[in-house]
Write an enzyme that holds these catalytic residues in place. Structure first.
Site, PDB file in Angstrom:
ATOM      1  N   ILE A  14       0.613  -1.246   0.008  1.00  0.00           N
ATOM      2  CA  ILE A  14      -0.142  -0.094  -0.515  1.00  0.00           C
ATOM      3  C   ILE A  14       0.696   1.468   0.021  1.00  0.00           C
ATOM      4  O   ILE A  14       0.678   2.052  -0.857  1.00  0.00           O
ATOM      5  CB  ILE A  14      -0.961   0.522   1.491  1.00  0.00           C
ATOM      6  CG1 ILE A  14      -2.030  -1.079   1.135  1.00  0.00           C
ATOM      7  CG2 ILE A  14      -2.020   1.000   1.766  1.00  0.00           C
ATOM      8  CD1 ILE A  14      -2.997  -1.177   2.611  1.00  0.00           C
ATOM      9  N   ASN A  82       1.722   4.536   7.091  1.00  0.00           N
ATOM     10  CA  ASN A  82       1.763   3.634   6.799  1.00  0.00           C
ATOM     11  C   ASN A  82       2.662   2.200   7.189  1.00  0.00           C
ATOM     12  O   ASN A  82       1.825   1.229   7.635  1.00  0.00           O
ATOM     13  CB  ASN A  82       1.602   3.804   5.244  1.00  0.00           C
ATOM     14  CG  ASN A  82       1.727   2.439   4.220  1.00  0.00           C
ATOM     15  OD1 ASN A  82       0.603   1.685   4.042  1.00  0.00           O
ATOM     16  ND2 ASN A  82       2.655   1.549   4.405  1.00  0.00           N
ATOM     17  N   ALA A  83       3.427   2.362   7.044  1.00  0.00           N
ATOM     18  CA  ALA A  83       3.740   1.323   7.501  1.00  0.00           C
ATOM     19  C   ALA A  83       3.295   0.743   8.732  1.00  0.00           C
ATOM     20  O   ALA A  83       3.303   0.730   9.410  1.00  0.00           O
ATOM     21  CB  ALA A  83       5.695   1.961   8.479  1.00  0.00           C
ATOM     22  N   THR A  86       2.307  -7.282  11.016  1.00  0.00           N
ATOM     23  CA  THR A  86       1.019  -8.308  12.011  1.00  0.00           C
ATOM     24  C   THR A  86       2.308  -9.319  12.754  1.00  0.00           C
ATOM     25  O   THR A  86       3.522 -10.027  11.864  1.00  0.00           O
ATOM     26  CB  THR A  86       0.065  -9.341  11.229  1.00  0.00           C
ATOM     27  OG1 THR A  86       1.291  -9.518   9.937  1.00  0.00           O
ATOM     28  CG2 THR A  86      -0.481  -8.289  10.644  1.00  0.00           C
ATOM     29  N   ASP A  88       0.486 -12.350  14.785  1.00  0.00           N
ATOM     30  CA  ASP A  88      -0.787 -12.793  14.917  1.00  0.00           C
ATOM     31  C   ASP A  88       0.011 -14.099  15.494  1.00  0.00           C
ATOM     32  O   ASP A  88       0.998 -15.153  15.668  1.00  0.00           O
ATOM     33  CB  ASP A  88      -1.256 -13.345  13.347  1.00  0.00           C
ATOM     34  CG  ASP A  88      -1.691 -12.610  13.053  1.00  0.00           C
ATOM     35  OD1 ASP A  88      -1.715 -10.706  13.445  1.00  0.00           O
ATOM     36  OD2 ASP A  88      -2.235 -12.517  11.578  1.00  0.00           O
ATOM     37  N   GLN A 141     -10.284  -8.836  15.376  1.00  0.00           N
ATOM     38  CA  GLN A 141      -9.873 -10.404  14.459  1.00  0.00           C
ATOM     39  C   GLN A 141      -9.682 -11.130  15.785  1.00  0.00           C
ATOM     40  O   GLN A 141      -8.931 -11.054  16.529  1.00  0.00           O
ATOM     41  CB  GLN A 141      -8.540  -9.932  13.825  1.00  0.00           C
ATOM     42  CG  GLN A 141      -9.017 -10.631  12.593  1.00  0.00           C
ATOM     43  CD  GLN A 141      -9.988 -11.736  12.437  1.00  0.00           C
ATOM     44  OE1 GLN A 141     -10.825 -12.111  12.494  1.00  0.00           O
ATOM     45  NE2 GLN A 141      -9.894 -11.111  10.509  1.00  0.00           N
ATOM     46  N   GLN A 144      -4.974 -11.217  16.611  1.00  0.00           N
ATOM     47  CA  GLN A 144      -4.823  -9.893  16.489  1.00  0.00           C
ATOM     48  C   GLN A 144      -4.908  -9.030  17.373  1.00  0.00           C
ATOM     49  O   GLN A 144      -5.732  -8.361  16.845  1.00  0.00           O
ATOM     50  CB  GLN A 144      -5.399  -9.504  15.049  1.00  0.00           C
ATOM     51  CG  GLN A 144      -4.611 -10.001  13.967  1.00  0.00           C
ATOM     52  CD  GLN A 144      -4.992  -9.269  13.238  1.00  0.00           C
ATOM     53  OE1 GLN A 144      -5.915  -8.707  12.412  1.00  0.00           O
ATOM     54  NE2 GLN A 144      -3.593  -9.789  11.276  1.00  0.00           N
ATOM     55  N   TYR A 147      -2.151  -6.296  16.993  1.00  0.00           N
ATOM     56  CA  TYR A 147      -2.114  -5.672  15.220  1.00  0.00           C
ATOM     57  C   TYR A 147      -4.164  -5.348  16.287  1.00  0.00           C
ATOM     58  O   TYR A 147      -3.911  -3.437  15.697  1.00  0.00           O
ATOM     59  CB  TYR A 147      -2.207  -6.876  14.757  1.00  0.00           C
ATOM     60  CG  TYR A 147      -2.688  -5.592  13.016  1.00  0.00           C
ATOM     61  CD1 TYR A 147      -1.580  -5.273  12.758  1.00  0.00           C
ATOM     62  CD2 TYR A 147      -3.922  -6.109  13.043  1.00  0.00           C
ATOM     63  CE1 TYR A 147      -1.931  -4.852  11.098  1.00  0.00           C
ATOM     64  CE2 TYR A 147      -3.751  -5.111  11.497  1.00  0.00           C
ATOM     65  CZ  TYR A 147      -3.379  -4.203  10.639  1.00  0.00           C
ATOM     66  OH  TYR A 147      -2.822  -4.256   9.448  1.00  0.00           O
TER      67      TYR A 147
HETATM   68  P1  NDP Z   1       3.451  -4.959   3.408  1.00  0.00           P
HETATM   69  O1  NDP Z   1       3.820  -5.601   4.256  1.00  0.00           O
HETATM   70  O2  NDP Z   1       3.307  -4.850   2.089  1.00  0.00           O
HETATM   71  O3  NDP Z   1       4.452  -3.870   3.408  1.00  0.00           O
HETATM   72  C1  NDP Z   1       4.966  -3.275   4.644  1.00  0.00           C
HETATM   73  C2  NDP Z   1       5.837  -1.735   4.582  1.00  0.00           C
HETATM   74  O4  NDP Z   1       6.471  -1.437   5.616  1.00  0.00           O
HETATM   75  C3  NDP Z   1       7.408  -1.982   3.884  1.00  0.00           C
HETATM   76  O5  NDP Z   1       7.922  -0.922   3.325  1.00  0.00           O
HETATM   77  C4  NDP Z   1       8.376  -2.388   4.958  1.00  0.00           C
HETATM   78  O6  NDP Z   1       9.636  -2.077   5.146  1.00  0.00           O
HETATM   79  C5  NDP Z   1       7.708  -1.277   6.132  1.00  0.00           C
HETATM   80  N1  NDP Z   1       8.153  -1.997   7.239  1.00  0.00           N
HETATM   81  C6  NDP Z   1       8.015  -2.402   7.918  1.00  0.00           C
HETATM   82  N2  NDP Z   1       8.065  -2.339   9.499  1.00  0.00           N
HETATM   83  C7  NDP Z   1       9.235  -1.410   9.690  1.00  0.00           C
HETATM   84  C8  NDP Z   1       9.525  -0.327  10.514  1.00  0.00           C
HETATM   85  N3  NDP Z   1       9.682  -1.338  12.038  1.00  0.00           N
HETATM   86  N4  NDP Z   1      10.312   0.507   9.605  1.00  0.00           N
HETATM   87  C9  NDP Z   1       9.828   1.392   9.072  1.00  0.00           C
HETATM   88  N5  NDP Z   1       9.791   1.122   7.948  1.00  0.00           N
HETATM   89  C10 NDP Z   1       8.835  -1.142   7.645  1.00  0.00           C
HETATM   90  O7  NDP Z   1       2.081  -4.199   4.522  1.00  0.00           O
HETATM   91  P2  NDP Z   1       0.961  -3.930   3.608  1.00  0.00           P
HETATM   92  O8  NDP Z   1       0.982  -3.067   2.783  1.00  0.00           O
HETATM   93  O9  NDP Z   1       0.089  -4.373   3.214  1.00  0.00           O
HETATM   94  O10 NDP Z   1       0.572  -2.505   4.860  1.00  0.00           O
HETATM   95  C11 NDP Z   1       0.694  -1.649   4.820  1.00  0.00           C
HETATM   96  C12 NDP Z   1      -0.228  -0.747   5.977  1.00  0.00           C
HETATM   97  O11 NDP Z   1      -1.239  -0.952   5.849  1.00  0.00           O
HETATM   98  C13 NDP Z   1       0.536  -1.496   7.346  1.00  0.00           C
HETATM   99  O12 NDP Z   1       0.395  -0.156   8.482  1.00  0.00           O
HETATM  100  C14 NDP Z   1      -0.801  -2.266   7.359  1.00  0.00           C
HETATM  101  O13 NDP Z   1      -1.510  -2.851   8.953  1.00  0.00           O
HETATM  102  C15 NDP Z   1      -2.333  -1.854   6.959  1.00  0.00           C
HETATM  103  N6  NDP Z   1      -3.168  -2.894   6.711  1.00  0.00           N
HETATM  104  C16 NDP Z   1      -3.227  -3.277   5.296  1.00  0.00           C
HETATM  105  C17 NDP Z   1      -4.067  -4.577   5.092  1.00  0.00           C
HETATM  106  C18 NDP Z   1      -3.879  -5.330   3.898  1.00  0.00           C
HETATM  107  O14 NDP Z   1      -4.945  -5.850   3.526  1.00  0.00           O
HETATM  108  N7  NDP Z   1      -3.330  -5.437   3.218  1.00  0.00           N
HETATM  109  C19 NDP Z   1      -5.433  -4.466   5.224  1.00  0.00           C
HETATM  110  C20 NDP Z   1      -5.717  -3.305   6.106  1.00  0.00           C
HETATM  111  C21 NDP Z   1      -4.388  -2.236   6.706  1.00  0.00           C
HETATM  112  P3  NDP Z   1      10.544  -3.242   4.440  1.00  0.00           P
HETATM  113  O15 NDP Z   1      10.055  -3.296   2.751  1.00  0.00           O
HETATM  114  O16 NDP Z   1      11.919  -2.662   4.525  1.00  0.00           O
HETATM  115  O17 NDP Z   1      10.281  -4.432   4.984  1.00  0.00           O
END
Ligand code: NDP
Length: 241
Positions: A14, A82-83, A86, A88, A141, A144, A147
């Site tokens: 996202i 956005n980061a 999970t 779980d 959920q 979770q 989360y």
């Molecule tokens: P992804 O796992 O696809 O991507 C996660 C991103 O966050 C990556 O760029 C990752 O970096 C980065 N990240 C994770 N931990 C850290 C950290 N400690 N510091 C900096 N960056 C970090 O996640 P999604 O795109 O699926 O999810 C994005 C957001 O949307 C999240 O908050 C998620 O909870 C929320 N969300 C997602 C849903 C879904 O269906 N996908 C549904 C509802 C909410 P790196 O690439 O280096 O690991």
């Protein structure tokens, strides 16, 4: 004047869609990530968006990261928290590490990232803060508790921040997506997705990252200046609040 945006977790899923949409709309974008250098390099090559590696759970790293972005691109006008991760497990089996890593990355990050940019936004009289929460923070959920607690926390954080920023032309809003097709969701058991998740979604499909990105684009625009403290659900009708 070109506005500057930081998207945490902005190199995959996202976040990557949000980074790309902001860049396409003319913003200067800094895409943060945690440690997946390969994915970040691919993203950089594909989009020509600057990437910055730091852990959003680490307060000092966030302050240093923001300072670096501001040196490169200018003062931050838009922050997309956005980061998220999970880890779980049923609560009766959840480890302290599962609990604290999720709270640290998903919730502490809001303080860690917003604290270094909010003063500048107040001084300049403009700011947009978006937090990507989740449907599971709204309805809970199984597996979770960590989360859901972190994602419900997003909503309280944003409401308080919205009140603090209102007189300074700073808005803060939450987007709560349902199931969006990213690696996080692709990692789920496909049988569970087909038999237990899709039947719950009235639109009969998963969301696309670009559908979340388009909502971010609107909420950060000047046109959305009267929208603050709100939670926008993007979930195909799965949960209506
Ligand atoms: P992804 O796992 O696809 O991507 C996660 C991103 O966050 C990556 O760029 C990752 O970096 C980065 N990240 C994770 N931990 C850290 C950290 N400690 N510091 C900096 N960056 C970090 O996640 P999604 O795109 O699926 O999810 C994005 C957001 O949307 C999240 O908050 C998620 O909870 C929320 N969300 C997602 C849903 C879904 O269906 N996908 C549904 C509802 C909410 P790196 O690439 O280096 O690991």
């Amino acid at each position: 004047m070109t506005r500057v945006a930081i998207v945490t977790g902005g190199t995959r899923g996202i976040g990557a869609a949000i980074s790309k949409a902001l860049k396409a709309a003319g913003y200067k974008v800094a895409a943060n990530y945690a440690g997946n250098d390969e994915a970040a390099a691919r993203f950089r090559a594909e989009t020509d968006i600057a990437t910055y590696k730091w852990d959003v759970g680490d307060f000092d790293a966030c302050a240093a990261g923001v300072a670096e972005v501001e040196k490169d691109l200018g003062p931050v006008d838009i922050l997309v928290n956005n980061a998220g991760i999970t880890r779980d497990g049923f609560l009766h089996k959840m480890t302290r590490d599962q609990w604290s890593s999720v709270i640290r990355t998903n919730l502490d990050s809001l303080f860690n990232m917003t604290r270094p940019v909010i003063g500048g936004m107040r001084d300049r009289g403009f700011g947009r803060v978006i937090v990507i929460s989740s449907i599971n923070g709204q309805k809970g959920q199984i597996g979770q508790t960590n989360y859901a607690a972190s994602k419900a926390g997003d909503i309280g954080f944003v409401k308080a921040l919205a009140l603090e920023g209102a007189a300074k032309n700073i808005t803060a809003n939450v987007i709560a997506p349902g199931y969006v097709l990213t690696e996080m969701v692709a990692a789920m058991d496909s049988k569970v997705l087909e038999t237990r998740v899709l039947p719950l979604i009235p639109t009969g499909r998963l969301g696309q990252p670009e559908e979340v990105a388009r909502a971010v684009l609107f909420l950060v625009s000047d046109d959305a200046g009267y929208i603050t403290g709100s939670t926008l659900t993007i979930n195909g009708g799965q949960h209506m609040v």
